[in-house]
Motif scaffolding. Structure first.
Motif, PDB file in Angstrom:
ATOM      1  N   UNK A  69      64.285 105.506 -20.806  1.00  0.00           N
ATOM      2  CA  UNK A  69      64.527 104.333 -19.987  1.00  0.00           C
ATOM      3  C   UNK A  69      64.184 103.045 -20.702  1.00  0.00           C
ATOM      4  N   UNK A  70      64.279 101.958 -19.939  1.00  0.00           N
ATOM      5  CA  UNK A  70      64.000 100.629 -20.451  1.00  0.00           C
ATOM      6  C   UNK A  70      63.039  99.954 -19.483  1.00  0.00           C
ATOM      7  N   UNK A  71      62.005  99.342 -20.047  1.00  0.00           N
ATOM      8  CA  UNK A  71      61.013  98.619 -19.258  1.00  0.00           C
ATOM      9  C   UNK A  71      61.069  97.155 -19.666  1.00  0.00           C
ATOM     10  N   UNK A 136      54.986 107.517 -19.400  1.00  0.00           N
ATOM     11  CA  UNK A 136      54.709 108.859 -18.866  1.00  0.00           C
ATOM     12  C   UNK A 136      55.419 109.077 -17.544  1.00  0.00           C
ATOM     13  N   UNK A 137      55.519 108.037 -16.733  1.00  0.00           N
ATOM     14  CA  UNK A 137      56.276 108.167 -15.480  1.00  0.00           C
ATOM     15  C   UNK A 137      57.751 108.396 -15.760  1.00  0.00           C
ATOM     16  N   UNK A 149      61.436 102.060 -10.231  1.00  0.00           N
ATOM     17  CA  UNK A 149      61.350 101.045  -9.191  1.00  0.00           C
ATOM     18  C   UNK A 149      59.910 100.900  -8.737  1.00  0.00           C
ATOM     19  N   UNK A 150      59.487  99.658  -8.579  1.00  0.00           N
ATOM     20  CA  UNK A 150      58.193  99.376  -7.995  1.00  0.00           C
ATOM     21  C   UNK A 150      58.356  99.461  -6.481  1.00  0.00           C
ATOM     22  N   UNK A 151      57.271  99.715  -5.742  1.00  0.00           N
ATOM     23  CA  UNK A 151      57.398  99.833  -4.277  1.00  0.00           C
ATOM     24  C   UNK A 151      58.142  98.671  -3.636  1.00  0.00           C
ATOM     25  N   UNK A 152      57.888  97.447  -4.072  1.00  0.00           N
ATOM     26  CA  UNK A 152      58.555  96.293  -3.458  1.00  0.00           C
ATOM     27  C   UNK A 152      60.053  96.288  -3.767  1.00  0.00           C
ATOM     28  N   UNK A 153      60.472  96.850  -4.896  1.00  0.00           N
ATOM     29  CA  UNK A 153      61.882  96.891  -5.276  1.00  0.00           C
ATOM     30  C   UNK A 153      62.637  97.960  -4.485  1.00  0.00           C
ATOM     31  N   UNK A 154      61.948  99.018  -4.078  1.00  0.00           N
ATOM     32  CA  UNK A 154      62.604 100.103  -3.341  1.00  0.00           C
ATOM     33  C   UNK A 154      63.185  99.622  -2.029  1.00  0.00           C
TER      34      UNK A 154
END
Length: 157
Positions: A69-71, A136-137, A149-154
């Motif tokens: 992925x990409x961060x 790792x995630x 996705x961060x919780x706020x993005x979900x």
């Protein structure tokens, strides 16, 4: 405000319940564990970047086995005595890789001072940068989009 973009490539190398990490000096004389990898040179392909950086920081040759992925992260560094404020945007490409050769060794005169295999279960107790947890995630969850996705993005998507 000065704007700076940094693109980097990193490897997640896991074998026998351990992850390959490198140790980097941090502010205040401390050290933090990081993924082996680093910044792309102008004109360099990210695939070549991660292979070069892992070899420099750990002594290992790797085969890239997948794109995890990409961060992306932004940090604003306020004015200091010698520099003006900087809005830094880091784009980090995270690959999965396996060791194909070489021998574990520490980097000399580089951005890291130690390379080591760490038990996956011990990672939460290490002083580490956020990217280690993100990678790792990505390795565990393997999102099809390559994006966590961060919780706020979900709630927004």
């Amino acid at each position: 405000m000065r704007q700076k973009l940094r693109v980097a490539a990193y490897a997640v190398c896991v074998r026998d319940g351990q992850i390959l990490l490198a140790r980097s000096p941090a502010p205040g004389g401390k050290h933090e564990w990081v993924l082996p990898g680093g910044g792309m040179e102008h004109g360099e392909d990210p695939y070549d970047t991660v292979r070069r950086e892992v070899a420099e920081e750990t002594g290992y040759r790797i085969e890239v086995t997948g794109l995890l992925g990409v961060d992306s992260a932004r940090h604003v560094f306020r004015h200091t005595r010698l520099r003006r404020p900087t809005d830094q945007h880091g784009v980090r490409i995270v690959y999965e890789a396996r060791i194909t050769g070489g021998e574990l060794r520490n980097e000399v005169d580089g951005s890291t001072d130690l390379a080591a295999w760490q038990d996956l279960a011990a990672v939460p107790g290490l002083d580490r940068i956020r990217l280690v947890d993100t990678a790792l995630r990505l390795w565990r969850e393997r999102p099809a989009s390559g994006r966590l996705l961060l919780p706020r993005q979900m709630n927004m998507e």
